[in-house]
Scaffold this active site. Structure first.
Site, PDB file in Angstrom:
ATOM      1  N   ASP A  58       0.860  -1.194   0.000  1.00 10.23           N
ATOM      2  CA  ASP A  58       0.000   0.000   0.000  1.00 10.23           C
ATOM      3  C   ASP A  58       0.896   1.244   0.000  1.00 10.23           C
ATOM      4  O   ASP A  58       1.885   1.311   0.731  1.00 10.23           O
ATOM      5  CB  ASP A  58      -0.918  -0.008   1.226  1.00 10.23           C
ATOM      6  CG  ASP A  58      -2.137   0.875   1.020  1.00 10.23           C
ATOM      7  OD1 ASP A  58      -1.973   2.006   0.519  1.00 10.23           O
ATOM      8  OD2 ASP A  58      -3.248   0.440   1.357  1.00 10.23           O
ATOM      9  N   SER A 112      -7.123   3.972  -1.207  1.00 11.18           N
ATOM     10  CA  SER A 112      -6.940   2.533  -1.428  1.00 11.18           C
ATOM     11  C   SER A 112      -8.224   1.808  -1.812  1.00 11.18           C
ATOM     12  O   SER A 112      -8.160   0.663  -2.263  1.00 11.18           O
ATOM     13  CB  SER A 112      -6.360   1.885  -0.171  1.00 11.18           C
ATOM     14  OG  SER A 112      -5.085   2.409   0.085  1.00 11.18           O
ATOM     15  N   ASP A 169      -9.778  -3.359   6.299  1.00 10.57           N
ATOM     16  CA  ASP A 169      -9.313  -2.099   5.692  1.00 10.57           C
ATOM     17  C   ASP A 169      -9.496  -2.179   4.168  1.00 10.57           C
ATOM     18  O   ASP A 169      -9.697  -3.259   3.613  1.00 10.57           O
ATOM     19  CB  ASP A 169      -7.843  -1.885   6.080  1.00 10.57           C
ATOM     20  CG  ASP A 169      -7.386  -0.451   5.868  1.00 10.57           C
ATOM     21  OD1 ASP A 169      -8.223   0.468   5.934  1.00 10.57           O
ATOM     22  OD2 ASP A 169      -6.178  -0.244   5.628  1.00 10.57           O
ATOM     23  N   THR A 171      -7.914  -2.186   1.223  1.00 18.21           N
ATOM     24  CA  THR A 171      -7.275  -3.051   0.224  1.00 18.21           C
ATOM     25  C   THR A 171      -7.780  -4.500   0.312  1.00 18.21           C
ATOM     26  O   THR A 171      -8.245  -5.055  -0.691  1.00 18.21           O
ATOM     27  CB  THR A 171      -5.745  -2.976   0.352  1.00 18.21           C
ATOM     28  OG1 THR A 171      -5.364  -1.610   0.468  1.00 18.21           O
ATOM     29  CG2 THR A 171      -5.062  -3.608  -0.829  1.00 18.21           C
ATOM     30  N   ARG A 182     -15.759   2.736   2.754  1.00 18.30           N
ATOM     31  CA  ARG A 182     -14.779   1.839   3.357  1.00 18.30           C
ATOM     32  C   ARG A 182     -14.823   1.865   4.880  1.00 18.30           C
ATOM     33  O   ARG A 182     -14.318   0.957   5.538  1.00 18.30           O
ATOM     34  CB  ARG A 182     -13.367   2.199   2.865  1.00 18.30           C
ATOM     35  CG  ARG A 182     -12.963   3.629   3.164  1.00 18.30           C
ATOM     36  CD  ARG A 182     -11.568   3.964   2.636  1.00 18.30           C
ATOM     37  NE  ARG A 182     -10.523   3.411   3.484  1.00 18.30           N
ATOM     38  CZ  ARG A 182      -9.224   3.537   3.239  1.00 18.30           C
ATOM     39  NH1 ARG A 182      -8.805   4.177   2.157  1.00 18.30           N
ATOM     40  NH2 ARG A 182      -8.336   3.014   4.051  1.00 18.30           N
ATOM     41  N   GLN A 330      -4.305 -12.856  -2.319  1.00 16.96           N
ATOM     42  CA  GLN A 330      -3.876 -11.448  -2.268  1.00 16.96           C
ATOM     43  C   GLN A 330      -3.164 -11.207  -0.939  1.00 16.96           C
ATOM     44  O   GLN A 330      -3.675 -11.553   0.120  1.00 16.96           O
ATOM     45  CB  GLN A 330      -5.075 -10.503  -2.389  1.00 16.96           C
ATOM     46  CG  GLN A 330      -4.666  -9.030  -2.287  1.00 16.96           C
ATOM     47  CD  GLN A 330      -5.813  -8.074  -2.574  1.00 16.96           C
ATOM     48  OE1 GLN A 330      -6.420  -8.099  -3.634  1.00 16.96           O
ATOM     49  NE2 GLN A 330      -6.113  -7.201  -1.614  1.00 16.96           N
ATOM     50  N   GLU A 332      -1.165  -8.185   1.269  1.00 16.48           N
ATOM     51  CA  GLU A 332      -0.914  -6.747   1.334  1.00 16.48           C
ATOM     52  C   GLU A 332       0.059  -6.387   2.453  1.00 16.48           C
ATOM     53  O   GLU A 332      -0.173  -6.725   3.618  1.00 16.48           O
ATOM     54  CB  GLU A 332      -2.218  -5.965   1.581  1.00 16.48           C
ATOM     55  CG  GLU A 332      -1.984  -4.454   1.519  1.00 16.48           C
ATOM     56  CD  GLU A 332      -3.034  -3.613   2.229  1.00 16.48           C
ATOM     57  OE1 GLU A 332      -3.758  -4.139   3.083  1.00 16.48           O
ATOM     58  OE2 GLU A 332      -3.096  -2.408   1.932  1.00 16.48           O
ATOM     59  N   ASP A 337       2.060   2.334   3.609  1.00 15.53           N
ATOM     60  CA  ASP A 337       1.206   3.525   3.430  1.00 15.53           C
ATOM     61  C   ASP A 337       0.927   4.217   4.757  1.00 15.53           C
ATOM     62  O   ASP A 337       1.059   5.435   4.871  1.00 15.53           O
ATOM     63  CB  ASP A 337      -0.123   3.095   2.790  1.00 15.53           C
ATOM     64  CG  ASP A 337      -1.175   4.196   2.818  1.00 15.53           C
ATOM     65  OD1 ASP A 337      -1.138   5.058   1.935  1.00 15.53           O
ATOM     66  OD2 ASP A 337      -2.016   4.186   3.739  1.00 15.53           O
ATOM     67  N   LYS A 338       0.545   3.453   5.751  1.00 16.26           N
ATOM     68  CA  LYS A 338       0.118   4.093   7.005  1.00 16.26           C
ATOM     69  C   LYS A 338       1.295   4.793   7.688  1.00 16.26           C
ATOM     70  O   LYS A 338       1.128   5.859   8.285  1.00 16.26           O
ATOM     71  CB  LYS A 338      -0.562   3.073   7.913  1.00 16.26           C
ATOM     72  CG  LYS A 338      -1.859   2.559   7.257  1.00 16.26           C
ATOM     73  CD  LYS A 338      -2.715   1.754   8.181  1.00 16.26           C
ATOM     74  CE  LYS A 338      -3.819   1.021   7.422  1.00 16.26           C
ATOM     75  NZ  LYS A 338      -4.714   1.926   6.675  1.00 16.26           N
ATOM     76  N   HIS A 341       1.902   8.000   5.882  1.00 17.85           N
ATOM     77  CA  HIS A 341       0.966   9.027   6.374  1.00 17.85           C
ATOM     78  C   HIS A 341       1.499   9.677   7.645  1.00 17.85           C
ATOM     79  O   HIS A 341       1.270  10.867   7.882  1.00 17.85           O
ATOM     80  CB  HIS A 341      -0.409   8.418   6.676  1.00 17.85           C
ATOM     81  CG  HIS A 341      -1.265   8.208   5.471  1.00 17.85           C
ATOM     82  ND1 HIS A 341      -1.757   9.256   4.729  1.00 17.85           N
ATOM     83  CD2 HIS A 341      -1.711   7.087   4.877  1.00 17.85           C
ATOM     84  CE1 HIS A 341      -2.477   8.766   3.725  1.00 17.85           C
ATOM     85  NE2 HIS A 341      -2.457   7.454   3.794  1.00 17.85           N
ATOM     86  N   ASP A 379      -0.738   0.435  -4.780  1.00 14.58           N
ATOM     87  CA  ASP A 379      -2.108   0.812  -5.153  1.00 14.58           C
ATOM     88  C   ASP A 379      -2.180   2.278  -5.579  1.00 14.58           C
ATOM     89  O   ASP A 379      -2.999   2.649  -6.404  1.00 14.58           O
ATOM     90  CB  ASP A 379      -3.115   0.489  -4.041  1.00 14.58           C
ATOM     91  CG  ASP A 379      -2.779   1.157  -2.717  1.00 14.58           C
ATOM     92  OD1 ASP A 379      -1.674   1.694  -2.565  1.00 14.58           O
ATOM     93  OD2 ASP A 379      -3.649   1.124  -1.815  1.00 14.58           O
ATOM     94  N   HIS A 380      -1.311   3.099  -5.007  1.00 14.82           N
ATOM     95  CA  HIS A 380      -1.252   4.514  -5.384  1.00 14.82           C
ATOM     96  C   HIS A 380       0.082   5.047  -4.884  1.00 14.82           C
ATOM     97  O   HIS A 380       0.714   4.450  -4.012  1.00 14.82           O
ATOM     98  CB  HIS A 380      -2.412   5.300  -4.761  1.00 14.82           C
ATOM     99  CG  HIS A 380      -2.500   5.104  -3.276  1.00 14.82           C
ATOM    100  ND1 HIS A 380      -1.585   5.635  -2.403  1.00 14.82           N
ATOM    101  CD2 HIS A 380      -3.362   4.376  -2.519  1.00 14.82           C
ATOM    102  CE1 HIS A 380      -1.888   5.257  -1.183  1.00 14.82           C
ATOM    103  NE2 HIS A 380      -2.957   4.490  -1.216  1.00 14.82           N
ATOM    104  N   HIS A 421      -1.375  10.855   0.027  1.00 18.96           N
ATOM    105  CA  HIS A 421      -1.159  10.213  -1.266  1.00 18.96           C
ATOM    106  C   HIS A 421      -0.818  11.246  -2.342  1.00 18.96           C
ATOM    107  O   HIS A 421      -1.215  12.414  -2.241  1.00 18.96           O
ATOM    108  CB  HIS A 421      -2.426   9.481  -1.720  1.00 18.96           C
ATOM    109  CG  HIS A 421      -2.933   8.478  -0.741  1.00 18.96           C
ATOM    110  ND1 HIS A 421      -4.102   7.807  -0.910  1.00 18.96           N
ATOM    111  CD2 HIS A 421      -2.410   8.031   0.420  1.00 18.96           C
ATOM    112  CE1 HIS A 421      -4.294   6.984   0.095  1.00 18.96           C
ATOM    113  NE2 HIS A 421      -3.278   7.105   0.931  1.00 18.96           N
TER     114      HIS A 421
HETATM  115 MG   LIG Z   1      -4.272  -0.909   2.233  1.00 20.99          MG
HETATM  116 ZN   LIG Z   2      -3.052   5.935   2.543  1.00 25.73          ZN
END
Ligand SMILES: [Mg+2]
Ligand SMILES: [Zn+2]
Length: 565
Positions: A58, A112, A169, A171, A182, A330, A332, A337-338, A341, A379-380, A421
């Protein structure tokens, strides 16, 4: 790079001396001085995959990959991710809600939810929405779109969903749930998703939908969502364990190790109440002109208690899912990502490195089961930038020492506090059947067709290219240790030693003084960060010796450290 410049770099590597990673750098540098045509041609496999493993980092973009690589392996190092035969770029844009169903505005920066919905369903949607189409407002549900996981489930394949975030979450949720927002993760989180409530005839919260989808292996965090009461009364966890769904549940690493078969029911492993603990403790960027960390800062290993790692969970998931009909899994690495952030460079690096370990687990399986497609992507994009190092290079700054022994400065400049992001295209890489379909610049939604197997792929006829040589390379070892430590600290907290190893089956680190062993420890086959304590008081030069043994031979690395009185 010119020949002269290359020579300068090589000299610089040798000059590091004390860090002794020069040969590791040379050994893992692919160089691409050879013509790769035959190798690439032989890696194109048009068959339909039997097993599909999708690994997501992520918020994992090329900036974050580069930062983690510099830290862990040095600038010339390469992750397993970097050496996958096929690599492309992927656009990640989404849609915005709007009144005109024929013309939803474009969202150039996505979260996400629509991004994971993109590869899961092959269609674009709006921020915060999961495998459901766009609509006029967040609270108005769109049309449900069937996911890759659901399609494979119908075809009789086993399915798995692994994440280091709450498993509800965005994803992991997009793989097997459909909901307008979400945030509606558990049955008591449904204030903005009233139409989806089971008591209103809907599919229920994300937690309920994941177990109702009878995913064979669900592993991650988020126990609190499953402890919420369903509209019918029992908690989601009790509902999952009921005669209807028959989930086996575990909540510790040792409990997970004890599950060896799906014969008694699918498995629901929830190892933390919320998100799982990142591999490294945080190093949070400071608002410029201050800077967090410094030129000799290395990241500290976090105490994760009894939580399995992402590679532990991936290993177990593959063991349980392996069957003649094949599986879709899948995986992840969510905390990249977190922690981005949170402007936490160490947290993000550690979990990206762990994602690469999970990839190696998948590759070990693929080596024995070549009908397995592996795709690795993000994912981004996100906010972590590698910058020049002066304190006006960003809004928030942090500095760590890389495996090269040099300082690397990162900036977070999307926000004054925290980070967010960004909208650039990201990397996608793959190996195995149909992997060539990730090359070029594709869109996230194109992955949907590739994950399902674009069969038959068409290859031009012609002479079969020669197979690449199969010789096993020697293990590759990168090693960094604290350069100085006091005699007292060596006995109490220990000397910090970071290793990263490829191609080994056993790795041991020893601390010696004048040929005498002060301490030693067996490490994971990929190396790890440890502290070695001396039992007796010593001073002067000590040696850190790492011995990595693998099918290609044995590699020994030595660095020295000075113990002060
Ligand atoms: Mg995620
Ligand atoms: Zn994020």
């Amino acid at each position: 790079m010119s020949r002269r410049r290359k020579g300068l770099v090589a000299a610089g590597v040798l000059a590091l001396g004390g860090l002794a990673i020069g040969s590791a750098v040379q050994a893992v540098t692919p160089g691409f001085s050879d013509d790769r045509s035959a190798k690439l041609a032989s890696a194109i496999n048009p068959e339909k995959p039997r097993n599909v493993i999708l690994i997501i980092g992520d918020g994992t973009d090329d900036s974050m990959i580069t930062a983690a690589r510099n830290y862990e392996l040095g600038a010339a190092g390469r992750f397993a991710l970097d050496e996958l035969p096929f690599t492309g770029e992927m656009t990640t844009y989404g849609l915005k809600t709007g009144p005109d169903p024929k013309d939803y505005p474009i969202a150039y920066v996505s979260d996400s939810a629509p991004t994971a919905s993109g590869w899961s369903t092959g269609k674009k949607t709006v921020d915060s929405r999961l495998s459901q189409g766009p609509s006029a407002a967040d609270t108005i549900p769109g049309t449900d779109y069937e996911t890759v996981l659901e399609i494979y489930k119908k075809q009789g394949k086993r399915t798995g969903n692994v994440s280091t975030a709450e498993i509800t979450d965005a994803t992991p949720a997009a793989a097997a749930s459909h909901i307008n927002l979400r945030a509606c993760q558990g049955p008591t989180d449904m204030a903005s998703c009233t139409a989806a409530k089971k008591s209103n005839g809907g599919k229920g919260s994300i937690a309920e939908q994941l177990v109702d989808n009878k995913i064979d292996v669900i592993l991650g965090g988020g126990l609190n969502r499953f402890n919420q009461a369903t509209d019918a009364g029992p908690t989601v966890l009790d509902y999952a364990k009921s005669e209807k769904l028959k989930y086996q549940t575990v909540q510790t690493k040792s409990g997970l190790a004890g599950v060896t078969s799906l014969a008694n029911g699918p498995i629901l492993g929830l190892f933390t109440t919320g998100n799982m603990t990142p591999m490294f403790t945080p190093l949070t960027a400071a608002a410029a002109p201050a800077i967090a960390g410094g030129p000799t800062t290395r990241c500290d290993t976090a105490d994760r208690g009894d939580q399995p790692t992402l590679s532990d969970m991936t290993t177990k998931a593959i063991d349980l899912l392996d069957n003649p009909n094949g599986f879709f899994l899948q995986v992840e690495s969510a905390m990249v990502d977190k922690q981005e952030h949170a402007s936490d460079i160490c947290g993000a690096i550690g979990d990206l490195v762990e994602m690469d370990k999970a990839l190696k687990v998948a590759q070990n399986y693929q080596a024995k089961h070549p009908d397995t497609l592996i795709i690795v992507t993000g994912d981004h994009a996100h906010s972590t930038q590698i910058v020049g190092g002066s304190t006006d290079d960003g809004k928030q700054l942090a500095q760590v020492q890389t495996a090269d022994g040099d300082p690397m400065t990162v900036a977070y400049s999307t926000n004054a506090v925290g980070s967010d992001h960004t909208g650039t295209q990201i990397r996608v890489a793959a190996s195995g059947p149909q992997a060539a379909n990730v090359t070029g610049t594709i869109d996230q939604t194109d992955l949907f067709g590739t994950l399902l197997g674009r069969t038959p792929s068409k290859l031009p006829t012609g002479p079969t290219p020669p197979a690449p040589p199969a010789a096993q390379p020697k293990p590759v070892v990168a090693l960094v240790a604290d350069k100085t430590i006091s005699a007292k600290n060596l006995q109490t907290s220990g000397l910090r030693i970071s290793t990263n190893v490829a191609g080994a089956t056993s790795v041991k680190v020893t601390l010696t003084k004048g040929g005498k062993t002060l301490a030693s420890k067996t490490l994971s086959q990929y190396g790890e960060t440890v502290r070695l304590k001396a039992r007796q008081k010593v001073s002067g030069a000590v040696k850190v010796v790492v011995v990595a043994r693998g099918p290609g031979g044995t590699k020994t690395k030595v660095v020295t450290a000075t113990v002060t009185r």
